[in-house]
Scaffold this motif. Structure first.
Motif, short mmCIF file in Angstrom:
data_model
loop_
_atom_site.label_atom_id
_atom_site.label_comp_id
_atom_site.label_asym_id
_atom_site.label_seq_id
_atom_site.Cartn_x
_atom_site.Cartn_y
_atom_site.Cartn_z
N GLU A 82 -10.13 9.92 -4.98
CA GLU A 82 -10.98 9.19 -4.03
C GLU A 82 -11.25 10.03 -2.78
OE1 GLU A 82 -9.82 5.64 -1.17
OE2 GLU A 82 -10.09 4.90 -3.21
N GLN A 97 0.12 9.57 -6.08
CA GLN A 97 -1.11 8.99 -5.55
C GLN A 97 -2.32 9.78 -6.06
OE1 GLN A 97 -0.99 7.99 -1.35
NE2 GLN A 97 1.24 7.92 -1.40
N LYS A 100 0.85 -1.19 0.00
CA LYS A 100 0.00 0.00 0.00
C LYS A 100 0.88 1.23 0.00
CE LYS A 100 -4.12 -1.72 2.28
NZ LYS A 100 -5.01 -1.58 3.42
N TYR A 125 -5.63 9.82 4.38
CA TYR A 125 -4.82 9.82 3.16
C TYR A 125 -3.44 10.46 3.35
CZ TYR A 125 -9.00 8.33 0.72
OH TYR A 125 -10.10 7.61 0.31
N LYS A 150 1.33 6.99 3.53
CA LYS A 150 0.71 8.31 3.63
C LYS A 150 1.82 9.36 3.67
CE LYS A 150 -1.90 8.28 7.30
NZ LYS A 150 -2.97 8.41 8.32
N GLN A 203 -5.70 8.22 -5.25
CA GLN A 203 -6.10 8.45 -3.86
C GLN A 203 -6.60 9.88 -3.67
OE1 GLN A 203 -3.39 6.83 -4.83
NE2 GLN A 203 -3.23 4.93 -3.68
#
Length: 187
Positions: A148, A142, A111, A169, A114, A145
């Motif tokens: 999103e 990202q 993943k 995030y 952050k 992300q």
């Protein structure tokens, strides 16, 4: 003991196990010691031992996976032991370890981490904060992300909820003193 890759670790996602992180030295001594400790604590029952143990490397740490399939044990006591010894062994369930570190549904890709995002000390207008967080995510490759995050925030019902979503995030940090044109300026 078998050394496995991260891909092999993720393939075990339909089983459960205990992951101990940051194991150093002789790994067989770790296995023997954990088996002995869990026997003494009456977690391993009827002479059972963890025999299906794998070793894997992730983020510079050597980790051990004790697979729980076909092991006669008291799962409740093992859960309490794991929590009670977390500071010593950083023990996690395999399912939690995989969910927290990898996207196991997409070829076991780590993943994204952050990124730090300096929001404390900025204009607190939610649209300003969304813009700063989005830009930070995009600068850290990202973009998906960022989209999103924006979609979730525009559908949420409050400022506080929006801040919580942003925090999912990015790591919210304070604006540091910046050196601008030879002068130190605080924002």
């Amino acid at each position: 003991m078998k050394h496995i890759t991260i891909k092999e670790l993720c393939a075990k996602r339909n089983t459960e196990g205990l992951v101990l992180q940051g194991c150093g030295g002789d790994l067989q001594e770790w296995v023997d010691g954990i088996n002995e400790m869990l026997t003494q604590e009456k977690i391993l029952l009827n002479g059972a031992k963890f025999e299906d143990v794998s070793c894997f490397e992730y983020e510079g740490l050597t980790n051990l996976l004790f697979t729980m399939d076909h092991v006669d044990l008291n799962a409740g006591k093992l859960a309490a032991w794991r929590l009670g010894t977390h500071s010593q062994f950083s023990g996690k369930w395999l399912s939690d370890y995989l969910a927290n570190n990898f996207d196991v549904d997409i070829n076991c890709v780590p993943k994204p981490q952050k990124p730090d995002c300096a929001l404390i000390g900025q204009d607190g207008n939610v649209f300003n904060l969304i813009g700063i967080a989005s830009r930070t995510l995009k600068e850290n490759q990202q973009a998906e992300q960022a989209q999103e995050m924006r979609n979730r925030i525009t559908a949420c019902g409050s400022y506080d909820e929006a801040l919580c979503i942003i925090g999912e995030y990015v790591n919210i940090t304070a604006v540091d003193d910046m050196d601008i044109g030879g002068q130190t300026q605080s924002y």
